[in-house]
Design a protein around this motif. Structure first.
Motif, mmCIF file in Angstrom:
data_model
loop_
_atom_site.group_PDB
_atom_site.id
_atom_site.type_symbol
_atom_site.label_atom_id
_atom_site.label_comp_id
_atom_site.label_asym_id
_atom_site.label_seq_id
_atom_site.Cartn_x
_atom_site.Cartn_y
_atom_site.Cartn_z
ATOM 1 N N ILE A 1 -52.907 -8.995 -0.556
ATOM 2 C CA ILE A 1 -52.237 -10.227 -1.005
ATOM 3 C C ILE A 1 -52.407 -11.242 0.131
ATOM 4 O O ILE A 1 -52.182 -10.898 1.300
ATOM 5 C CB ILE A 1 -50.734 -9.988 -1.274
ATOM 6 C CG1 ILE A 1 -50.541 -8.927 -2.363
ATOM 7 C CG2 ILE A 1 -50.036 -11.295 -1.662
ATOM 8 C CD1 ILE A 1 -49.102 -8.473 -2.557
ATOM 9 N N ALA A 2 -52.827 -12.461 -0.208
ATOM 10 C CA ALA A 2 -52.978 -13.490 0.832
ATOM 11 C C ALA A 2 -51.955 -14.592 0.587
ATOM 12 O O ALA A 2 -51.879 -15.162 -0.500
ATOM 13 C CB ALA A 2 -54.392 -14.056 0.801
ATOM 14 N N ILE B 1 -42.274 -9.968 -0.135
ATOM 15 C CA ILE B 1 -43.642 -9.737 -0.643
ATOM 16 C C ILE B 1 -44.281 -8.559 0.098
ATOM 17 O O ILE B 1 -44.941 -7.698 -0.496
ATOM 18 C CB ILE B 1 -44.521 -11.005 -0.471
ATOM 19 C CG1 ILE B 1 -43.904 -12.220 -1.164
ATOM 20 C CG2 ILE B 1 -45.959 -10.762 -0.930
ATOM 21 C CD1 ILE B 1 -43.906 -12.195 -2.663
ATOM 22 N N CYS B 2 -44.066 -8.513 1.406
ATOM 23 C CA CYS B 2 -44.685 -7.441 2.209
ATOM 24 C C CYS B 2 -44.093 -6.088 1.854
ATOM 25 O O CYS B 2 -44.830 -5.099 1.734
ATOM 26 C CB CYS B 2 -44.513 -7.709 3.705
ATOM 27 S SG CYS B 2 -45.516 -9.083 4.260
ATOM 28 N N ASP B 3 -42.777 -6.027 1.661
ATOM 29 C CA ASP B 3 -42.152 -4.746 1.296
ATOM 30 C C ASP B 3 -42.766 -4.220 0.005
ATOM 31 O O ASP B 3 -43.132 -3.050 -0.102
ATOM 32 C CB ASP B 3 -40.633 -4.916 1.090
ATOM 33 C CG ASP B 3 -39.909 -5.103 2.415
ATOM 34 O OD1 ASP B 3 -40.537 -4.872 3.475
ATOM 35 O OD2 ASP B 3 -38.726 -5.492 2.394
ATOM 36 N N PHE B 4 -42.897 -5.132 -0.948
ATOM 37 C CA PHE B 4 -43.474 -4.738 -2.229
ATOM 38 C C PHE B 4 -44.936 -4.284 -2.040
ATOM 39 O O PHE B 4 -45.362 -3.244 -2.563
ATOM 40 C CB PHE B 4 -43.405 -5.904 -3.229
ATOM 41 C CG PHE B 4 -44.199 -5.638 -4.457
ATOM 42 C CD1 PHE B 4 -43.701 -4.795 -5.448
ATOM 43 C CD2 PHE B 4 -45.475 -6.172 -4.606
ATOM 44 C CE1 PHE B 4 -44.460 -4.506 -6.568
ATOM 45 C CE2 PHE B 4 -46.228 -5.884 -5.730
ATOM 46 C CZ PHE B 4 -45.723 -5.049 -6.718
ATOM 47 N N ALA B 5 -45.701 -5.086 -1.276
ATOM 48 C CA ALA B 5 -47.119 -4.765 -1.057
ATOM 49 C C ALA B 5 -47.255 -3.387 -0.406
ATOM 50 O O ALA B 5 -48.041 -2.536 -0.869
ATOM 51 C CB ALA B 5 -47.761 -5.835 -0.163
ATOM 52 N N LYS C 1 -46.543 -8.548 -9.241
ATOM 53 C CA LYS C 1 -46.395 -7.191 -9.827
ATOM 54 C C LYS C 1 -47.317 -7.027 -11.037
ATOM 55 O O LYS C 1 -48.011 -6.024 -11.175
ATOM 56 C CB LYS C 1 -44.951 -6.962 -10.291
ATOM 57 C CG LYS C 1 -43.995 -6.688 -9.151
ATOM 58 C CD LYS C 1 -42.591 -6.396 -9.687
ATOM 59 C CE LYS C 1 -41.644 -6.252 -8.509
ATOM 60 N NZ LYS C 1 -40.225 -6.339 -8.873
ATOM 61 N N ASN C 2 -47.329 -8.062 -11.897
ATOM 62 C CA ASN C 2 -48.137 -7.974 -13.119
ATOM 63 C C ASN C 2 -49.636 -8.048 -12.836
ATOM 64 O O ASN C 2 -50.446 -7.676 -13.686
ATOM 65 C CB ASN C 2 -47.753 -9.097 -14.092
ATOM 66 C CG ASN C 2 -46.342 -8.925 -14.604
ATOM 67 O OD1 ASN C 2 -45.839 -7.801 -14.629
ATOM 68 N ND2 ASN C 2 -45.690 -10.016 -14.971
ATOM 69 N N ALA C 3 -49.990 -8.567 -11.667
ATOM 70 C CA ALA C 3 -51.418 -8.764 -11.370
ATOM 71 C C ALA C 3 -52.074 -7.518 -10.781
ATOM 72 O O ALA C 3 -53.302 -7.446 -10.689
ATOM 73 C CB ALA C 3 -51.573 -9.942 -10.407
ATOM 74 N N ILE C 4 -51.264 -6.565 -10.366
ATOM 75 C CA ILE C 4 -51.857 -5.370 -9.744
ATOM 76 C C ILE C 4 -52.640 -4.583 -10.795
ATOM 77 O O ILE C 4 -52.154 -4.322 -11.891
ATOM 78 C CB ILE C 4 -50.778 -4.506 -9.081
ATOM 79 C CG1 ILE C 4 -50.208 -5.321 -7.917
ATOM 80 C CG2 ILE C 4 -51.341 -3.190 -8.589
ATOM 81 C CD1 ILE C 4 -49.237 -4.594 -7.075
ATOM 82 N N ARG C 5 -53.860 -4.240 -10.433
ATOM 83 C CA ARG C 5 -54.760 -3.599 -11.405
ATOM 84 C C ARG C 5 -54.415 -2.133 -11.635
ATOM 85 O O ARG C 5 -53.943 -1.447 -10.727
ATOM 86 C CB ARG C 5 -56.199 -3.673 -10.873
ATOM 87 C CG ARG C 5 -56.659 -5.069 -10.582
ATOM 88 C CD ARG C 5 -56.933 -5.811 -11.861
ATOM 89 N NE ARG C 5 -57.588 -7.087 -11.570
ATOM 90 C CZ ARG C 5 -58.238 -7.786 -12.479
ATOM 91 N NH1 ARG C 5 -58.320 -7.364 -13.723
ATOM 92 N NH2 ARG C 5 -58.801 -8.927 -12.154
ATOM 93 N N ALA C 6 -54.704 -1.719 -12.846
ATOM 94 C CA ALA C 6 -54.533 -0.295 -13.169
ATOM 95 C C ALA C 6 -55.658 0.496 -12.512
ATOM 96 O O ALA C 6 -56.700 -0.061 -12.166
ATOM 97 C CB ALA C 6 -54.603 -0.134 -14.677
ATOM 98 N N ASP C 7 -55.440 1.797 -12.351
ATOM 99 C CA ASP C 7 -56.492 2.669 -11.824
ATOM 100 C C ASP C 7 -57.466 2.944 -12.976
ATOM 101 O O ASP C 7 -57.320 3.899 -13.726
ATOM 102 C CB ASP C 7 -55.843 3.963 -11.305
ATOM 103 C CG ASP C 7 -56.869 4.898 -10.714
ATOM 104 O OD1 ASP C 7 -58.039 4.471 -10.561
ATOM 105 O OD2 ASP C 7 -56.520 6.053 -10.412
#
Ligand code: TLP
Length: 345
Positions: A135-136, A157-161, A119-125
Motif C-alpha cells: 500500500i502506498a 492502515i499499517c496495522d491492517f496491512a 480492504k475490498n481491493a485486496i486480491r483473492a488468491d
C-alpha cells in the motif's frame, strides 16, 4: 522587478550556509560507501525518522521507485491513490521499469484512502489476479491541497496491512511539513510504515536529493535498485552537505511557510472571484480556482501575474497552486495578494 516564485517549493535555491558547507564538504566515492558526508546524512536521517537505515537518492521520484521495486516483484500489485504523486507524476516508472501493477483507489478530499476500500481491493488468491503486495500513502498530499494525515490514520492502515501480510510505503516528500502541522516529531509520523521517502530539495531548501529510510535489509535491496537505475553517485558529499544543513536548521522554520500560506489564503479571500479550496492552506500550499467572472483564460491569468513578477502553478482550467517556501517573505505575500487584485481589470 519582483520575482515571487510560488510555482513550487522545488524552486528553492540553497541558503548561503548550505553553499558554504558544500564548499567545505569532506567527500569520497559513495559507490564504494566511502563518502563520509553522505554516510553522515544517511545516519542522521534514519535517526530522525526512527528507522534502521537511510539511502541518499537524487530525487523523490527515484526514492519512491526504488522503494516500490524493493517491495514488489514483477506482476505484484500496489494499492495507491488516484491522485497520488506516484500514480500521476512519476512517468509510470513502477510499471515501465518494474512490471508492478497499480490498483488506484479514490483519494478522499483530505488525501486519505478509505480503509474499507483498501480492504475490498485486496486480491483473492487466484491465478487470474495479480498479488497485492504493497500500500502506498502520501503525506502531505500534494494534489489534495497539501493536506496532512495524523499518525493515528497511518497507524490504522499499517496495522491492517501488516495483519494481511502487506507492506506500506509512504511518499513523505513533505513529511516534515506534515509533522510541523501536527506539532509532532517526524518520527511519530512514520513510526508504523515499512519505508518512507522524504525530499531535502523542497521546503528544506537543499539543491538536490531525497532520502529513503527503512530497515537495514530493505535498504540493502533498495541500494542495489538505486544502482540499477543509475542513481549510484560518486562524490555526492557535496550535495549531502547541504542535506545535513537542511535537516539540522531548516525544519523548525517550516511553520513560517505555513503561516505565510494561511496569510496568503486569507488575503485572497477578499476577492469574490477567487474560490479557495476548502481547508486551504493546511500546510504550505494554497489551491484556488478563478471564477468565470474573470474572462481571461488560465494562460492569460498566469501571464498577467507574471507581468507583476508573480509566478504561480497552473494545475487545471483556471485553477492554480501557490506554494510558500524559504525564499518567500511577508512582502512577497502582500505583493501576490495585490497582483491577484489586478486579474479582474
Ligand atoms: N512534486 C513536484 C511536481 O512533480 C508536481 C511539485 O512541484 O510539487 N512526491 C511528492 C508528493 C511530490 O510532490 C514530488 C514532487 C515528488 C514525490 C517527486 O520529487 P522529485 O521532484 O524530487 O522527483
Amino acid at each position: 522587478m519582483k520575482n515571487v516564485d510560488l510555482r513550487s517549493d522545488t524552486v528553492t535555491r540553497p541558503t548561503p550556509e548550505m553553499r558554504e558547507a558544500m564548499c567545505r564538504a569532506d567527500v569520497g566515492d559513495d559507490v564504494y560507501g566511502e563518502d563520509p558526508t553522505v554516510n553522515k546524512l544517511q545516519e542522521l536521517a534514519a535517526t530522525m525518522l526512527g528507522k534502521e537505515a537511510g539511502l541518499f537518492v537524487p530525487s523523490g521520484t527515484m526514492g519512491n521507485l526504488s522503494a516500490m521495486l524493493a517491495h514488489c516483484q514483477r506482476g505484484d500489485e500496489v494499492i495507491l491513490g488516484n491522485k497520488a504523486h506516484t500514480f500521476l507524476y512519476e512517468s509510470g516508472g513502477i510499471s515501465a521499469l518494474g512490471g508492478v501493477h497499480s490498483c488506484q483507489l479514490p483519494n478522499q478530499s483530505d488525501g486519505s484512502l478509505a480503509l474499507e476500500e483498501i480492504k475490498n481491493a485486496i486480491r483473492a488468491d487466484d491465478p487470474h489476479q495479480p498479488i497485492t503486495r504493497l500500500i502506498a500513502l502520501e503525506n502531505t498530499h500534494n494534489r489534495c491541497g497539501g493536506t496532512y494525515q495524523v499518525p493515528a490514520y497511518t497507524q490504522e492502515i499499517c496495522d491492517f496491512a501488516h495483519l494481511n501480510g502487506l507492506a506500506v510505503h509512504l511518499d513523505g516528500a513533505r513529511i516534515f511539513n506534515a509533522a510541523t502541522a501536527c506539532g509532532m516529531p517526524v518520527k511519530a509520523m512514520v513510526d508504523s510504515v515499512d519505508s518512507v521517502t522524504f525530499c531535502l530539495s523542497k521546503g528544506l531548501c537543499a539543491p538536490v536529493g531525497s532520502i529513503l529510510c527503512g530497515s537495514n535489509e530493505f535498504i540493502r535491496k533498495a541500494h542495489r535498485i538505486r544502482k540499477q537505475l543509475g542513481g549510484g553517485m560518486r562524490q555526492a558529499g557535496i550535495l549531502a552537505a547541504a542535506g545535513i544543513i537542511a535537516l539540522e536548521s531548516m525544519v523548525e522554520r517550516l511553520k513560517d511557510d505555513h503561516a505565510r500560506a494561511r496569510c496568503l489564503a486569507d488575503g485572497l479571500r477578499q476577492y469574490p472571484y477567487i474560490i479557495l479550496d476548502n481547508g486551504t492552506a493546511a500546510t504550505n500550499m494554497v489551491f484556488l480556482s478563478v471564477s468565470d467572472e474573470v474572462k481571461h483564460s488560465t494562460r492569460q491569468i498566469s501571464s498577467l501575474l507574471e507581468k507583476q513578477g508573480v509566478r504561480v502553478g497552473a494545475v487545471g482550467e483556471k485553477r492554480f497552486r501557490l506554494v510558500t517556501h524559504y525564499w518567500i517573505d511577508d512582502e512577497d505575500i502582500n505583493h501576490t495578494i495585490e497582483a491577484f487584485g489586478m486579474i479582474k481589470k
